[in-house]
Scaffold this motif. Structure first.
Motif, PDB file in Angstrom:
ATOM      1  N   ALA A   1       0.860  -1.184   0.000  1.00 50.85           N
ATOM      2  CA  ALA A   1       0.000   0.000   0.000  1.00 50.85           C
ATOM      3  C   ALA A   1       0.895   1.233   0.000  1.00 50.85           C
ATOM      4  N   GLU A   2       0.440   2.288  -0.631  1.00 59.23           N
ATOM      5  CA  GLU A   2       1.255   3.497  -0.819  1.00 59.23           C
ATOM      6  C   GLU A   2       1.768   4.073   0.500  1.00 59.23           C
ATOM      7  N   LEU A   3       0.941   4.122   1.515  1.00 60.71           N
ATOM      8  CA  LEU A   3       1.346   4.687   2.802  1.00 60.71           C
ATOM      9  C   LEU A   3       2.429   3.832   3.468  1.00 60.71           C
ATOM     10  N   VAL A   4       2.336   2.529   3.332  1.00 61.89           N
ATOM     11  CA  VAL A   4       3.357   1.631   3.897  1.00 61.89           C
ATOM     12  C   VAL A   4       4.675   1.830   3.154  1.00 61.89           C
ATOM     13  N   LYS A   5       4.617   2.007   1.846  1.00 64.03           N
ATOM     14  CA  LYS A   5       5.834   2.314   1.071  1.00 64.03           C
ATOM     15  C   LYS A   5       6.483   3.591   1.602  1.00 64.03           C
ATOM     16  N   GLN A   6       5.668   4.644   1.769  1.00 66.91           N
ATOM     17  CA  GLN A   6       6.190   5.937   2.222  1.00 66.91           C
ATOM     18  C   GLN A   6       6.828   5.836   3.601  1.00 66.91           C
ATOM     19  N   ALA A   7       6.332   4.927   4.430  1.00 69.51           N
ATOM     20  CA  ALA A   7       6.867   4.764   5.787  1.00 69.51           C
ATOM     21  C   ALA A   7       8.224   4.070   5.801  1.00 69.51           C
ATOM     22  N   HIS A   8       8.696   3.641   4.630  1.00 65.64           N
ATOM     23  CA  HIS A   8       9.967   2.911   4.563  1.00 65.64           C
ATOM     24  C   HIS A   8      10.944   3.507   3.560  1.00 65.64           C
ATOM     25  N   ILE A   9      10.851   4.808   3.375  1.00 64.19           N
ATOM     26  CA  ILE A   9      11.772   5.508   2.476  1.00 64.19           C
ATOM     27  C   ILE A   9      12.333   6.731   3.206  1.00 64.19           C
ATOM     28  N   GLY A  10      13.654   6.862   3.201  1.00 63.14           N
ATOM     29  CA  GLY A  10      14.299   8.040   3.782  1.00 63.14           C
ATOM     30  C   GLY A  10      14.100   8.149   5.286  1.00 63.14           C
ATOM     31  N   HIS A  11      14.023   9.380   5.769  1.00 65.76           N
ATOM     32  CA  HIS A  11      13.810   9.661   7.188  1.00 65.76           C
ATOM     33  C   HIS A  11      12.325   9.950   7.375  1.00 65.76           C
ATOM     34  N   ILE A  12      11.676   9.181   8.237  1.00 65.73           N
ATOM     35  CA  ILE A  12      10.237   9.334   8.446  1.00 65.73           C
ATOM     36  C   ILE A  12       9.925   9.498   9.925  1.00 65.73           C
ATOM     37  N   ARG A  13       8.729   9.989  10.188  1.00 66.98           N
ATOM     38  CA  ARG A  13       8.238  10.105  11.566  1.00 66.98           C
ATOM     39  C   ARG A  13       6.782   9.659  11.560  1.00 66.98           C
ATOM     40  N   LEU A  14       6.452   8.780  12.493  1.00 66.34           N
ATOM     41  CA  LEU A  14       5.086   8.306  12.694  1.00 66.34           C
ATOM     42  C   LEU A  14       4.674   8.675  14.111  1.00 66.34           C
ATOM     43  N   GLU A  15       3.434   9.135  14.284  1.00 66.38           N
ATOM     44  CA  GLU A  15       2.946   9.504  15.617  1.00 66.38           C
ATOM     45  C   GLU A  15       1.500   9.068  15.777  1.00 66.38           C
ATOM     46  N   GLY A  16       1.169   8.685  17.012  1.00 65.88           N
ATOM     47  CA  GLY A  16      -0.216   8.345  17.309  1.00 65.88           C
ATOM     48  C   GLY A  16      -0.330   7.650  18.650  1.00 65.88           C
ATOM     49  N   ASP A  17      -1.539   7.245  18.973  1.00 65.21           N
ATOM     50  CA  ASP A  17      -1.815   6.555  20.234  1.00 65.21           C
ATOM     51  C   ASP A  17      -1.915   5.058  19.995  1.00 65.21           C
ATOM     52  N   VAL A  18      -1.344   4.299  20.924  1.00 64.13           N
ATOM     53  CA  VAL A  18      -1.316   2.848  20.813  1.00 64.13           C
ATOM     54  C   VAL A  18      -1.642   2.232  22.167  1.00 64.13           C
ATOM     55  N   TYR A  19      -1.948   0.945  22.140  1.00 67.96           N
ATOM     56  CA  TYR A  19      -2.038   0.208  23.391  1.00 67.96           C
ATOM     57  C   TYR A  19      -0.853  -0.744  23.460  1.00 67.96           C
TER      58      TYR A  19
END
Length: 172
Positions: A16-34
């Protein structure tokens, strides 16, 4: 081309496009998790391994660095840091977290990234399969959101840790 893309090869284009983007260059992901742990012994083992504490709404910030020879992920769960480095070793993508190494092969199913654990080692010693952990981990895109889940189980103990959530990919 970075280590992650090299490992997946042609399967990378099926993500999926978003998963691809999460694995290229320097990225930052943020959110709430359990984050959840298993029984009392599993909780103790999780503490020894410096895994994040349990909680139902923890803020997770992930900084990812995708380089030619490695992929580094720095995770912070409400201030608790957990870092790992992934490197290519033959047909495997090996995640190194302190004394633990997870030897994985990645797959793609309907745009989702799946992590398949082949073997594990502790302080450089391969853990016999009967005592080895099992891993269920994925990353996918759901309604334009990055969604992931990780669960590690140990023989006899059962669930060691499980964490999951929906994160926002921040452009850097």
């Amino acid at each position: 081309m970075n280590a992650f893309v090299k490992h997946l090869g042609q399967k990378y284009s099926d993500l999926a496009e978003l998963v691809k983007q999460a694995h290229i260059g320097h990225i930052r992901l943020e959110g709430d998790v359990y984050v959840r742990h298993g029984n009392a012994l599993a909780k103790l083992f999780a503490r020894v391994l410096k895994l994040p504490p349990a909680g139902e709404s923890l803020r997770l910030v992930v900084n990812g660095y995708h380089e030619v020879d490695q992929m580094r992920w720095q995770r912070e769960f409400d201030g608790h840091r957990m870092q790992s480095c992934f490197r290519l070793k033959g047909e495997y993508l090996v995640e190194n977290m302190g004394p633990v190494k997870l030897w994985m092969k990645l797959g793609v199913d309907q745009g989702a990234l799946e992590y398949h654990l082949s073997k594990a080692s502790l302080w450089g010693i391969t853990i016999p399969r009967i005592f080895a952990p099992s891993l269920n981990a994925y990353e996918k895109e759901v309604d334009h959101h990055y969604v992931f889940g990780v669960r590690i189980d140990l023989p006899i103990l059962g669930k060691l840790i499980e964490y999951s959530g929906q994160l926002q990919l921040i452009a850097l």
